[in-house]
Design an enzyme around this catalytic site. Structure first.
Site, PDB file in Angstrom:
ATOM      1  N   ARG A  55      22.484  26.947  23.983  1.00 45.29           N
ATOM      2  CA  ARG A  55      22.131  26.846  22.571  1.00 45.29           C
ATOM      3  C   ARG A  55      23.313  26.522  21.672  1.00 45.29           C
ATOM      4  O   ARG A  55      23.239  25.633  20.820  1.00 45.29           O
ATOM      5  CB  ARG A  55      21.503  28.168  22.077  1.00 45.29           C
ATOM      6  CG  ARG A  55      20.055  28.309  22.371  1.00 45.29           C
ATOM      7  CD  ARG A  55      19.710  29.761  22.605  1.00 45.29           C
ATOM      8  NE  ARG A  55      20.316  30.200  23.849  1.00 45.29           N
ATOM      9  CZ  ARG A  55      19.726  30.061  25.040  1.00 45.29           C
ATOM     10  NH1 ARG A  55      18.528  29.588  25.126  1.00 45.29           N
ATOM     11  NH2 ARG A  55      20.335  30.437  26.156  1.00 45.29           N
ATOM     12  N   THR A  56      24.391  27.263  21.831  1.00 42.16           N
ATOM     13  CA  THR A  56      25.485  27.098  20.876  1.00 42.16           C
ATOM     14  C   THR A  56      26.055  25.685  20.956  1.00 42.16           C
ATOM     15  O   THR A  56      26.205  24.999  19.946  1.00 42.16           O
ATOM     16  CB  THR A  56      26.584  28.154  21.122  1.00 42.16           C
ATOM     17  OG1 THR A  56      25.972  29.436  21.130  1.00 42.16           O
ATOM     18  CG2 THR A  56      27.649  28.114  20.041  1.00 42.16           C
ATOM     19  N   LYS A  85      45.056  23.768  35.076  1.00 38.93           N
ATOM     20  CA  LYS A  85      46.432  23.522  35.546  1.00 38.93           C
ATOM     21  C   LYS A  85      47.410  24.522  34.931  1.00 38.93           C
ATOM     22  O   LYS A  85      48.603  24.483  35.201  1.00 38.93           O
ATOM     23  CB  LYS A  85      46.871  22.109  35.157  1.00 38.93           C
ATOM     24  CG  LYS A  85      45.986  21.008  35.704  1.00 38.93           C
ATOM     25  CD  LYS A  85      46.524  19.662  35.220  1.00 38.93           C
ATOM     26  CE  LYS A  85      45.563  18.543  35.546  1.00 38.93           C
ATOM     27  NZ  LYS A  85      45.960  17.281  34.918  1.00 38.93           N
ATOM     28  N   ARG A 107      34.578  27.661  22.272  1.00 37.71           N
ATOM     29  CA  ARG A 107      34.137  28.898  22.935  1.00 37.71           C
ATOM     30  C   ARG A 107      35.125  29.198  24.048  1.00 37.71           C
ATOM     31  O   ARG A 107      35.464  28.323  24.840  1.00 37.71           O
ATOM     32  CB  ARG A 107      32.735  28.747  23.536  1.00 37.71           C
ATOM     33  CG  ARG A 107      32.382  29.921  24.444  1.00 37.71           C
ATOM     34  CD  ARG A 107      30.954  29.965  24.841  1.00 37.71           C
ATOM     35  NE  ARG A 107      30.124  30.367  23.717  1.00 37.71           N
ATOM     36  CZ  ARG A 107      28.808  30.606  23.819  1.00 37.71           C
ATOM     37  NH1 ARG A 107      28.195  30.468  24.977  1.00 37.71           N
ATOM     38  NH2 ARG A 107      28.116  30.977  22.763  1.00 37.71           N
ATOM     39  N   HIS A 135      31.044  36.359  17.574  1.00 41.85           N
ATOM     40  CA  HIS A 135      30.260  35.123  17.675  1.00 41.85           C
ATOM     41  C   HIS A 135      29.685  34.892  16.270  1.00 41.85           C
ATOM     42  O   HIS A 135      28.502  35.083  16.024  1.00 41.85           O
ATOM     43  CB  HIS A 135      29.161  35.312  18.722  1.00 41.85           C
ATOM     44  CG  HIS A 135      28.486  34.050  19.161  1.00 41.85           C
ATOM     45  ND1 HIS A 135      28.651  32.835  18.524  1.00 41.85           N
ATOM     46  CD2 HIS A 135      27.629  33.819  20.197  1.00 41.85           C
ATOM     47  CE1 HIS A 135      27.924  31.927  19.162  1.00 41.85           C
ATOM     48  NE2 HIS A 135      27.299  32.486  20.175  1.00 41.85           N
TER      49      HIS A 135
END
Ligand code: NCD
Length: 309
Positions: A55-56, A85, A107, A135
């Site tokens: 969703r986000t 890396k 995120r 959030h």
């Protein structure tokens, strides 16, 4: 302007955001959608996701595309970006900053990563979830959903349940609601997964009444909103040590919930809401997810419109 935490929003900013989201959801005819797609033509969003998302990420990207923006994205940056890396988030952001995006949506699995990114970024950073931290844009769409239902964000009894220790959505929403008068929060969870002391301190400071319990049915009796969440298995060292029964929303337990109340969930739902609940008229979780598109369109629109180039 970075969006890192819900507490940075004033009530009048929230009102403006919700008004803009309402306007944008009305651009629905093919002609209006075309008009909208001219609005921020030539602007670009970069979405940088180190943790899974449906969703986000997709609602931010859809929001950008609907506003005419271009989108550059990496959906599994933990594995596919130079993080694998050993590159730091600061260095990755310094490079993206040089690519001159208008907005970076980030995120990350580490709490505080968005704030660290913002420190080295000229490009506005939107925190799309940082570990067990916050959030904020989920809380904005949750608040918008509550506002659309009740016409207010005060004088509400909110029952928040599930994995309150490891979930970030409840942490953001509880803080947002604590800034409005006369809200009352009941946290329902097994003691191992109860809400953090830092959030309780925020509630105490704002004089928001709250209690912790394991008793779902008595909490539901006076609830206006039930906000349920899943066990955040990916954040637990050994999820098998936790009892798996209980804390499931099903038609039987929901007989205790008043008719005017609504049931919310940030999704994804796993097994903590029975699918039998979906046909309950109080179940608003899919509508809530849909609201995310308009709130994120409004957010992008506000950030871009205010930016001086
Ligand atoms: C939430 C998250 O990522 O914190 N998902 C979402 O953005 N709707 C909730 C979750 O994953 O449980």
């Amino acid at each position: 302007m970075h969006i890192l935490a819900v507490t940075q929003y004033t009530h009048s900013q929230l009102d403006q955001l919700f008004t803009r989201a309402d306007e944008l959801r009305n651009y629905s005819s093919p002609k209006q959608r075309k008009e909208l797609a001219e609005l921020h033509k030539g602007r670009q969003l970069c979405s940088l996701f180190y943790e899974p998302s449906t969703r986000t990420r997709l609602s931010f990207e859809a929001a950008a595309v609907k506003l005419g923006m271009g989108v550059v994205s990496t959906e599994n940056a933990r594995e596919f970006s130079s993080a694998a890396k050993g590159e730091t988030i600061e260095d990755t952001i310094r490079v993206l900053d040089a690519y001159n995006f208008d907005i970076i949506v980030l995120r990350h699995h580490e709490t505080g990563a968005a704030a660290r990114a913002a420190k080295v970024s000229q490009t506005p950073i939107i925190n799309a979830g940082d570990g067990k931290g916050e959030h904020p844009t989920q809380a904005l769409l949750d608040a918008y959903t509550i506002y659309r239902q009740f016409g207010r964000l005060d004088n509400l009894h909110i029952v928040m349940g599930g994995d309150l220790a490891n979930g970030r959505t409840v942490r953001s929403l509880a803080q947002l609601l604590s800034s409005y008068p006369n809200n009352r929060i009941t946290f329902v969870s097994m003691p191992e997964l109860q809400i953090g002391e830092d959030i309780k301190d925020v509630l105490k400071a704002s004089k928001t009444a709250f209690q912790e319990t394991i008793d779902m049915s008595s909490a539901f009796k006076t609830a206006d909103i039930v906000y349920w969440t899943r066990l955040q298995k990916e954040r637990l060292a050994d999820p098998s040590t936790l009892p798996t029964d209980g804390f499931v929303l099903d038609p039987e337990i929901l007989t205790h919930l008043p008719a005017h109340a609504i049931i919310m969930h940030p999704l994804p739902r796993v097994d903590e809401i029975s699918p039998l609940t979906d046909s309950d008229p109080r179940a608003k979780y899919f509508e809530q997810a849909g609201n995310g598109l308009y709130v994120r369109m409004a957010l992008l629109d506000q950030i871009i419109s205010k930016r001086i180039i």
